[in-house]
Write an enzyme that holds these catalytic residues in place. Structure first.
Site, PDB file in Angstrom:
ATOM      1  N   ILE A 194      -8.406   8.834   2.420  1.00 48.27           N
ATOM      2  CA  ILE A 194      -9.750   8.237   2.495  1.00 48.27           C
ATOM      3  C   ILE A 194     -10.829   9.324   2.429  1.00 48.27           C
ATOM      4  CG2 ILE A 194     -11.319   6.958   4.010  1.00 48.27           C
ATOM      5  CD1 ILE A 194      -8.847   5.575   5.176  1.00 48.27           C
TER       6      ILE A 194
ATOM      7  N   GLY B 139       0.794  -1.227   0.000  1.00 48.17           N
ATOM      8  CA  GLY B 139       0.000   0.000   0.000  1.00 48.17           C
ATOM      9  C   GLY B 139       0.828   1.279   0.000  1.00 48.17           C
TER      10      GLY B 139
ATOM     11  N   HIS C  32     -13.829  11.434 -15.617  1.00 44.55           N
ATOM     12  CA  HIS C  32     -13.309  11.456 -16.992  1.00 44.55           C
ATOM     13  C   HIS C  32     -12.056  12.320 -17.153  1.00 44.55           C
ATOM     14  CE1 HIS C  32     -14.724  15.573 -17.677  1.00 44.55           C
ATOM     15  NE2 HIS C  32     -15.663  15.226 -16.810  1.00 44.55           N
TER      16      HIS C  32
ATOM     17  N   HIS D 225      -1.809   6.606  -4.896  1.00 42.38           N
ATOM     18  CA  HIS D 225      -2.820   5.827  -4.172  1.00 42.38           C
ATOM     19  C   HIS D 225      -4.041   6.708  -3.978  1.00 42.38           C
ATOM     20  CE1 HIS D 225      -3.788   3.183  -0.380  1.00 42.38           C
ATOM     21  NE2 HIS D 225      -4.833   3.322  -1.180  1.00 42.38           N
TER      22      HIS D 225
END
Ligand SMILES: CC(C)(COP(=O)(O)OP(=O)(O)OC[C@H]1O[C@@H](n2cnc3c(N)ncnc32)[C@H](O)[C@@H]1OP(=O)(O)O)[C@@H](O)C(=O)NCCC(=O)NCCS
Length: 222
Positions: free
Chosen positions: A179, A82, A149, A158
């Protein structure tokens, strides 16, 4: 009218080695196995250990790649780490040893047919990658994150669970979008920047800086 059963094409299996053996690796493993061509032969990690119940055998240290490739007839390596910097370092080493990277795309990810995903990326359950977006090598679009898009997501970025990236956004290599963060249209997040969890980004973010809050402001990370 009767139904005609077409023969299933005889696609060759791809033998994949997982590098990384923690919770993120388990999520990536499930996504890898959503591709019926993938056979994941096992996992390796920096200390040779992995979480209980990973689902594939631990095959040793990540220093033994060449021997593992020989013993297990590995076609591709998937780096399931991660942390962006660690994932980038390990990927460079894996590529340096001549391996081709795998890509993990969950069957629950929605990827536009006009999007491009590069090797080594992970598109996890609920990820949305919309039209004409490019996902760089080794990037993660995590659980329920969306990239709309015409975005350009750099290598080893990430996009953490639940983050939303509006259309036309550029995210530089190695950046972390935390997050649930939201990034407004047509902005640029510089390489290596960190966008804190829950942030609302309303202006460009300089490379290497850390921002959080709504609206997001530059802060000193501890
Ligand atoms: C932004 C971030 C990098 C800051 O980390 P940090 O420098 O270690 O910050 P600290 O935990 O020392 O917190 C410093 C202060 O900022 C606040 N803070 C930290 N992150 C915040 C955030 N995302 N939003 C609002 N406030 C935040 C803390 O409550 C603390 O406030 P206080 O000084 O009043 O006590 C981190 O909190 C973050 O949001 N990381 C993203 C994690 C993530 O999404 N990872 C993906 C996992 S899949």
């Amino acid at each position: 009218m009767g139904t005609t059963l077409l023969p299933v094409p005889n696609t060759p299996l791809v033998r994949v080695l997982l590098v990384g053996a923690n919770g993120h690796a388990r999520v990536c493993l499930e996504a890898l196995l959503d591709d019926p061509r993938h056979v994941v032969v096992g996992a390796i990690s920096s200390d040779g250990t992995g979480i209980e119940g990973l689902g594939v055998p631990m095959l040793g240290h990540d220093r033994n790649l060449a021997a593992l490739a020989r013993d297990h007839a590995i076609d591709r390596v998937f780096v399931a780490i991660g942390d962006n910097a660690a994932r980038s370092d390990v990927t460079r080493r894996v590529e340096g040893e001549g391996f081709t990277l795998g890509t993990a795309i969950s069957r629950f990810a929605m990827v536009s047919h006009t999007a491009t995903t590069h090797d080594g990326s992970a598109l996890l359950p609920g990820a949305v990658v919309n039209a004409a977006t490019v996902i760089g090598g080794g990037a993660i679009v995590n659980t329920n994150a969306s990239v709309d898009h015409d975005c350009a997501i750099g290598e080893f970025v990430h996009i953490a669970p639940g983050a939303s990236i509006a259309g036309g956004v550029t995210v530089g290599a190695g950046a972390l979008i935390g997050i649930g963060a939201r990034v407004l249209p047509n902005l640029t997040i510089g390489a290596g920047a960190v966008v804190g969890a829950g942030a609302v980004v309303v202006s460009d973010v300089a490379a290497g800086s850390t921002v959080w809050g709504a609206p997001a402001k530059v802060r000193e990370a501890s």
